[in-house]
Design a protein around this motif. Structure first.
Motif, PDB file in Angstrom:
ATOM      1  N   SER A  29      -4.767 -48.165  96.987  1.00  0.00           N
ATOM      2  CA  SER A  29      -4.238 -48.019  98.544  1.00  0.00           C
ATOM      3  C   SER A  29      -3.724 -46.507  98.719  1.00  0.00           C
ATOM      4  CB  SER A  29      -3.346 -49.299  98.901  1.00  0.00           C
ATOM      5  OG  SER A  29      -2.045 -48.932  98.104  1.00  0.00           O
ATOM      6  N   ARG A  30      -3.130 -46.061  97.573  1.00  0.00           N
ATOM      7  CA  ARG A  30      -2.433 -44.752  97.958  1.00  0.00           C
ATOM      8  C   ARG A  30      -3.473 -43.607  98.163  1.00  0.00           C
ATOM      9  NH1 ARG A  30       3.097 -44.433  97.211  1.00  0.00           N
ATOM     10  NH2 ARG A  30       3.983 -46.359  96.396  1.00  0.00           N
ATOM     11  N   THR A  31      -4.506 -43.963  97.871  1.00  0.00           N
ATOM     12  CA  THR A  31      -5.724 -42.914  98.175  1.00  0.00           C
ATOM     13  C   THR A  31      -6.570 -43.152  99.589  1.00  0.00           C
ATOM     14  OG1 THR A  31      -7.657 -44.137  97.135  1.00  0.00           O
ATOM     15  CG2 THR A  31      -6.362 -42.768  95.717  1.00  0.00           C
ATOM     16  N   ASN A  32      -6.058 -44.254  99.990  1.00  0.00           N
ATOM     17  CA  ASN A  32      -6.708 -44.392 101.422  1.00  0.00           C
ATOM     18  C   ASN A  32      -5.684 -44.305 102.538  1.00  0.00           C
ATOM     19  OD1 ASN A  32      -8.220 -45.818 103.381  1.00  0.00           O
ATOM     20  ND2 ASN A  32      -8.120 -47.758 102.530  1.00  0.00           N
ATOM     21  N   GLN A  33      -6.211 -43.143 103.384  1.00  0.00           N
ATOM     22  CA  GLN A  33      -5.271 -42.714 104.457  1.00  0.00           C
ATOM     23  C   GLN A  33      -5.244 -43.672 105.717  1.00  0.00           C
ATOM     24  OE1 GLN A  33      -3.716 -39.891 104.497  1.00  0.00           O
ATOM     25  NE2 GLN A  33      -4.660 -39.782 102.312  1.00  0.00           N
ATOM     26  N   ARG A  34      -5.928 -44.827 105.633  1.00  0.00           N
ATOM     27  CA  ARG A  34      -5.995 -45.769 106.668  1.00  0.00           C
ATOM     28  C   ARG A  34      -5.096 -46.665 106.606  1.00  0.00           C
ATOM     29  NH1 ARG A  34     -11.968 -47.329 108.825  1.00  0.00           N
ATOM     30  NH2 ARG A  34     -13.037 -45.383 109.011  1.00  0.00           N
ATOM     31  N   LYS A  37       1.684 -46.824 104.833  1.00  0.00           N
ATOM     32  CA  LYS A  37       2.348 -46.658 103.583  1.00  0.00           C
ATOM     33  C   LYS A  37       4.021 -47.521 103.504  1.00  0.00           C
ATOM     34  CE  LYS A  37       0.867 -42.070 102.386  1.00  0.00           C
ATOM     35  NZ  LYS A  37       0.266 -42.822 101.049  1.00  0.00           N
ATOM     36  N   GLU A 121      -8.868 -40.312  93.359  1.00  0.00           N
ATOM     37  CA  GLU A 121      -8.420 -39.074  93.233  1.00  0.00           C
ATOM     38  C   GLU A 121      -7.987 -38.660  91.826  1.00  0.00           C
ATOM     39  OE1 GLU A 121      -5.242 -38.275  96.077  1.00  0.00           O
ATOM     40  OE2 GLU A 121      -6.199 -38.856  97.589  1.00  0.00           O
ATOM     41  N   LYS A 135     -14.143 -36.512  98.862  1.00  0.00           N
ATOM     42  CA  LYS A 135     -13.048 -37.102  99.488  1.00  0.00           C
ATOM     43  C   LYS A 135     -12.669 -38.713  99.295  1.00  0.00           C
ATOM     44  CE  LYS A 135     -10.123 -36.532 103.594  1.00  0.00           C
ATOM     45  NZ  LYS A 135     -10.100 -35.909 104.989  1.00  0.00           N
ATOM     46  N   THR A 137     -12.588 -42.242 100.259  1.00  0.00           N
ATOM     47  CA  THR A 137     -12.875 -43.178 101.359  1.00  0.00           C
ATOM     48  C   THR A 137     -12.973 -44.419 101.198  1.00  0.00           C
ATOM     49  OG1 THR A 137     -14.691 -43.424 102.921  1.00  0.00           O
ATOM     50  CG2 THR A 137     -15.353 -42.615 100.864  1.00  0.00           C
ATOM     51  N   ASP A 138     -12.668 -45.533 102.026  1.00  0.00           N
ATOM     52  CA  ASP A 138     -12.772 -46.808 101.955  1.00  0.00           C
ATOM     53  C   ASP A 138     -14.026 -47.412 102.362  1.00  0.00           C
ATOM     54  OD1 ASP A 138     -12.342 -46.276 104.658  1.00  0.00           O
ATOM     55  OD2 ASP A 138     -11.064 -48.148 104.992  1.00  0.00           O
TER      56      ASP A 138
END
Length: 289
Positions: A29-34, A37, A121, A135, A137-138
């Motif tokens: 989840s920490r790589t997912n900007q959507r 946090k 990442e 980059k 992406t989910d």
């Protein structure tokens, strides 16, 4: 609680100071900007190492990450044996609330350290072992439009397993009845709901693990209905949950089939609803709602 920056510094300093650790990757989840946090997010870390065995022979090296509240090492378990792939994982929850899921990956698997997951990442690569990643992406987790066959299978599973629940309730075998109601019927209802919201968003969304983000896309009415299906503390609530799930599923399936020009066996659904109604009324002279 240590901050995110402190945790990343600890994870990377550990790798930099240990010559046996060749690279560091992160997924989850920490790589997912959507993903929103919060303090419960795990640090899903992969250490690519020269050899896994020396780390296992003396495991005091993990103590530097902090005082653990609890730890699980799946590859060392007997009751829940993992897939044998040469890796070793430490699932660590620390007393300050931080959690690291740390996997040791042998360098022979460096090219596939993230196992194809595009939510990944590279944090450190001492020897340029790791392939370049696009980059994060989910997209791989987006809801996929079902085929006609998948839709029919979902419907058939829901209605078929409903009859198991009826049987268990009529026998007053509540544990037996609750299991398929929750594990099968409700999962197919969630699957159908996710397809519905997927269609409404051009199949460009993810509802997350265990459908955790699904409520974000549902109306208040549907959310309330979904929560009511989780009430299973006694026989009457189990009956009510089953009946509510059946009515909700039937309505959704009809709507979804029309939207997608799918065939839907509504006669099968009506027969199972009638079967449920018959046994519910017979049971204790209850009124079918």
């Amino acid at each position: 609680m240590r901050t995110e920056q402190e945790m990343f510094r600890l994870i990377l300093d550990t790798a930099k100071e240990d010559a046996r650790i060749l690279a560091v990757g992160m997924n989850g989840s920490r790589t997912n900007q959507r993903v929103p946090k919060d303090s419960f997010q795990d640090f899903d870390i992969v250490y690519i190492v020269d050899d896994v065995e020396p780390f296992l022979e003396d495991q005091q090296w993990i103590d530097r990450f902090g005082t653990r509240l609890i730890m699980q090492t799946p590859e060392a378990m007997t009751l829940f044996p993992p897939t044998e792939n040469g890796r070793f994982t430490y699932l660590m929850l620390f007393e300050d609330g931080n959690r690291i899921d740390l996997t040791l990956c042998p360098k022979e698997q460096a090219n596939d350290w993230n196992e194809g997951d595009r939510l990944a990442e590279i944090l450190l690569d001492k020897e340029q072992l790791l392939p370049v990643l696009s980059k994060a992406t989910d997209q791989d987790y987006w809801i996929k439009k079902p085929t006609q066959e998948e839709f029919l299978d979902c419907c058939n599973e829901f209605w078929w397993v409903s009859t198991y629940v009826v049987k268990g309730l009529c026998r007053n075998e509540l544990l037996y009845a609750a299991d398929p109601l929750y594990e099968n019927c409700r999962k197919e209802l969630l699957r159908l709901l996710s397809w519905q919201v997927g269609a409404e968003n051009d199949y460009m969304i993810s509802v997350g693990k265990n459908y955790k983000y699904l409520p974000n896309y549902l109306s208040d009415k549907n959310n309330e209905c979904l929560l009511k299906t989780m009430r299973m503390s006694n026989g009457e609530q189990l009956w009510e949950s089953l009946i509510l799930q059946q009515k909700t599923f039937s309505s959704l399936a009809r709507t979804f089939s029309r939207m997608n020009h799918f065939l839907y066996d509504h006669i099968q659904a009506e027969k199972v609803i009638a079967y449920t109604k018959k046994h519910y009324v017979i049971g204790e002279n209850r009124q079918y709602k």
